[in-house]
Enzyme design. Sequence first.
Site, PDB file in Angstrom:
ATOM      1  N   ASP A   5      11.076  12.239   2.760  1.00  0.00           N
ATOM      2  CA  ASP A   5      11.594  11.917   4.059  1.00  0.00           C
ATOM      3  C   ASP A   5      13.164  12.704   4.133  1.00  0.00           C
ATOM      4  O   ASP A   5      13.619  13.133   5.144  1.00  0.00           O
ATOM      5  CB  ASP A   5      12.093  10.373   4.242  1.00  0.00           C
ATOM      6  CG  ASP A   5      10.794   9.598   4.522  1.00  0.00           C
ATOM      7  OD1 ASP A   5       9.793   9.914   5.322  1.00  0.00           O
ATOM      8  OD2 ASP A   5      10.511   8.624   4.086  1.00  0.00           O
ATOM      9  N   LYS A  33      28.679  16.142 -18.494  1.00  0.00           N
ATOM     10  CA  LYS A  33      29.932  16.294 -17.261  1.00  0.00           C
ATOM     11  C   LYS A  33      29.253  17.193 -16.238  1.00  0.00           C
ATOM     12  O   LYS A  33      28.224  17.770 -16.464  1.00  0.00           O
ATOM     13  CB  LYS A  33      30.829  17.085 -18.323  1.00  0.00           C
ATOM     14  CG  LYS A  33      30.554  18.542 -18.530  1.00  0.00           C
ATOM     15  CD  LYS A  33      31.491  19.733 -18.084  1.00  0.00           C
ATOM     16  CE  LYS A  33      31.604  19.931 -16.485  1.00  0.00           C
ATOM     17  NZ  LYS A  33      31.845  21.371 -16.252  1.00  0.00           N
ATOM     18  N   ARG A  47       4.196   1.877  -4.800  1.00  0.00           N
ATOM     19  CA  ARG A  47       5.241   2.146  -4.041  1.00  0.00           C
ATOM     20  C   ARG A  47       5.071   1.476  -2.653  1.00  0.00           C
ATOM     21  O   ARG A  47       4.261   1.855  -1.966  1.00  0.00           O
ATOM     22  CB  ARG A  47       5.412   3.506  -4.003  1.00  0.00           C
ATOM     23  CG  ARG A  47       6.639   4.124  -3.171  1.00  0.00           C
ATOM     24  CD  ARG A  47       6.371   4.701  -1.916  1.00  0.00           C
ATOM     25  NE  ARG A  47       7.628   4.970  -1.151  1.00  0.00           N
ATOM     26  CZ  ARG A  47       7.542   5.317   0.139  1.00  0.00           C
ATOM     27  NH1 ARG A  47       6.553   4.968   0.847  1.00  0.00           N
ATOM     28  NH2 ARG A  47       8.584   5.714   0.731  1.00  0.00           N
ATOM     29  N   PHE A  48       5.836   0.337  -2.519  1.00  0.00           N
ATOM     30  CA  PHE A  48       5.902  -0.101  -1.006  1.00  0.00           C
ATOM     31  C   PHE A  48       6.644   0.590  -0.083  1.00  0.00           C
ATOM     32  O   PHE A  48       7.921   0.474  -0.196  1.00  0.00           O
ATOM     33  CB  PHE A  48       6.177  -1.780  -1.239  1.00  0.00           C
ATOM     34  CG  PHE A  48       5.480  -2.652  -1.983  1.00  0.00           C
ATOM     35  CD1 PHE A  48       4.355  -3.056  -1.320  1.00  0.00           C
ATOM     36  CD2 PHE A  48       5.476  -2.281  -3.488  1.00  0.00           C
ATOM     37  CE1 PHE A  48       3.349  -3.872  -2.142  1.00  0.00           C
ATOM     38  CE2 PHE A  48       4.634  -3.393  -4.244  1.00  0.00           C
ATOM     39  CZ  PHE A  48       3.518  -4.043  -3.679  1.00  0.00           C
ATOM     40  N   ASP A  49       5.784   0.972   0.832  1.00  0.00           N
ATOM     41  CA  ASP A  49       6.506   1.979   2.060  1.00  0.00           C
ATOM     42  C   ASP A  49       7.286   0.811   2.859  1.00  0.00           C
ATOM     43  O   ASP A  49       6.748  -0.172   3.441  1.00  0.00           O
ATOM     44  CB  ASP A  49       5.232   2.781   2.586  1.00  0.00           C
ATOM     45  CG  ASP A  49       5.868   3.317   4.053  1.00  0.00           C
ATOM     46  OD1 ASP A  49       6.587   4.368   3.729  1.00  0.00           O
ATOM     47  OD2 ASP A  49       5.358   3.054   5.091  1.00  0.00           O
ATOM     48  N   PHE A  50       8.183   1.328   3.571  1.00  0.00           N
ATOM     49  CA  PHE A  50       8.988   0.490   4.714  1.00  0.00           C
ATOM     50  C   PHE A  50       9.025  -0.903   4.245  1.00  0.00           C
ATOM     51  O   PHE A  50       8.771  -1.750   5.148  1.00  0.00           O
ATOM     52  CB  PHE A  50       8.295   0.760   5.909  1.00  0.00           C
ATOM     53  CG  PHE A  50       9.143   0.397   7.046  1.00  0.00           C
ATOM     54  CD1 PHE A  50      10.388   1.342   7.502  1.00  0.00           C
ATOM     55  CD2 PHE A  50       9.138  -0.628   7.894  1.00  0.00           C
ATOM     56  CE1 PHE A  50      11.216   0.888   8.453  1.00  0.00           C
ATOM     57  CE2 PHE A  50       9.905  -0.991   9.088  1.00  0.00           C
ATOM     58  CZ  PHE A  50      10.821  -0.185   9.526  1.00  0.00           C
ATOM     59  N   GLU A  62      10.598   0.639  -1.096  1.00  0.00           N
ATOM     60  CA  GLU A  62      11.410   1.606  -0.332  1.00  0.00           C
ATOM     61  C   GLU A  62      12.365   0.613   0.667  1.00  0.00           C
ATOM     62  O   GLU A  62      11.802   0.510   1.792  1.00  0.00           O
ATOM     63  CB  GLU A  62      10.523   2.648   0.300  1.00  0.00           C
ATOM     64  CG  GLU A  62      11.501   3.568   1.316  1.00  0.00           C
ATOM     65  CD  GLU A  62      10.767   4.188   2.494  1.00  0.00           C
ATOM     66  OE1 GLU A  62      11.099   5.288   3.071  1.00  0.00           O
ATOM     67  OE2 GLU A  62       9.664   3.252   3.120  1.00  0.00           O
TER      68      GLU A  62
END
Length: 413
Positions: free
Chosen positions: A300, A386, A189-192, A216
């Site tokens: 966050d 629904k 997961r690549f931050d910022f 992200e």
Amino acid sequence: MGHLDSVSDGRESFDGAAVRNGREILIQAFNWESHKHDWWRNLEKKIPDLAKSGFTSAWLPPATHSFSPEGYLPQNLFSLDSSYGSQYQLKDLLQKMQQHKIRAMADVVINHRVGTSQGHGGAYNRYDGIPLSWDERAVTSCSGGLGNRSTGDNFHGVPNIDHSQPFVRKDIIDWLQWLLKSVGFQDFRFDFAKGYSAKFVKEYIEESKPIFSVGEYWDSCNYMPPSYNLDYNQDSHRQRIINWIDKTGGLCAAFDFTTKGILQEAVKGELWRLRDPQGKPPGVMGWWPSRAVTFIENHDTGSTQAHWPFPSRHVMEGYAYILTHPGIPTVFHDHFYDWGGSMHDEIVKLMGIRKRQDIHSRSSIRILEARSNLYSAIIEEKVCMKIGDGSWSPSGGEWTLATSGDRYAVWHK
């Protein structure tokens, strides 16, 4: 405009059949306070349950030494002793995950890095005495270093890394390969991700070859002055996320912040928002579902930070939506483990339906109703759902109620 997904999209991940065929279900396996709770050991106990529930990948908090206990101000990237536990506890956890066939997703924080010693201008912009011992050229000129200007947004208060430097990229690639080959992570997961050009993410993925990765790219949705209500049309917002994915060569998925922004307004009695002018889902999911990682909440937006929280009494409607729809759904740890056993079991039921009916990231969707108090859709012509206060059920005797709860119901054939 946009990028409509097709099964022949050749730019696929390097490995994992699960990614290619879109059968992922992720869990964010921590919150903002997890560092206070002996986390690697705590999480290890939950792995059998996560496996039984059907998760394919668990996103772990940053595992490297950091100035902040949460892990997002890294310094010595090769030290795996963190506030979440020791390197030995981490190894035990990763082993347990491997035994239960859940991939470990590393939180890759490479936009910024806290220096160890003062250099140019008296700033802490040198990395002396630790592995990846860079000098001031590794830090962007806009954040106090001698490197080039940043290729993305500035992350204020700490040295931002200059990814345009070949020596920086070589070292980062070595570190990413180490995380995969020696430590035992499989996904990233690549931050910022707004902080540096997406072309570098492309290079990092090509060189290190994670099974799955997600970025992200968190951008503000479009709000209308003067009241600053959410705009109905979020096409430019999702287009920016799509453009970022495109620049990674389609190798990296992205969190579908557009869907989150729209969904959390829609559930408050504005469910008409869930159909775009073309009759499709209005988030990234509607344009490039195999690269859209959908979610309700993260560390966050929710948790104790609560920067952009999902309305708490509508959380199950949110899960009924993302767990029956195309895209790659993510469940947030707190909802699964801290909001009471019935929510855990309701989410597991929805995951079970997704799995048994073989709903995947590219599943077809037909939106039937989208008005203020009712949204309904048929997915892959075999699941019907629904959400909202409006009473509704599918016509035709072939549909059987599979699960239902507060303001949501799901049927299958």
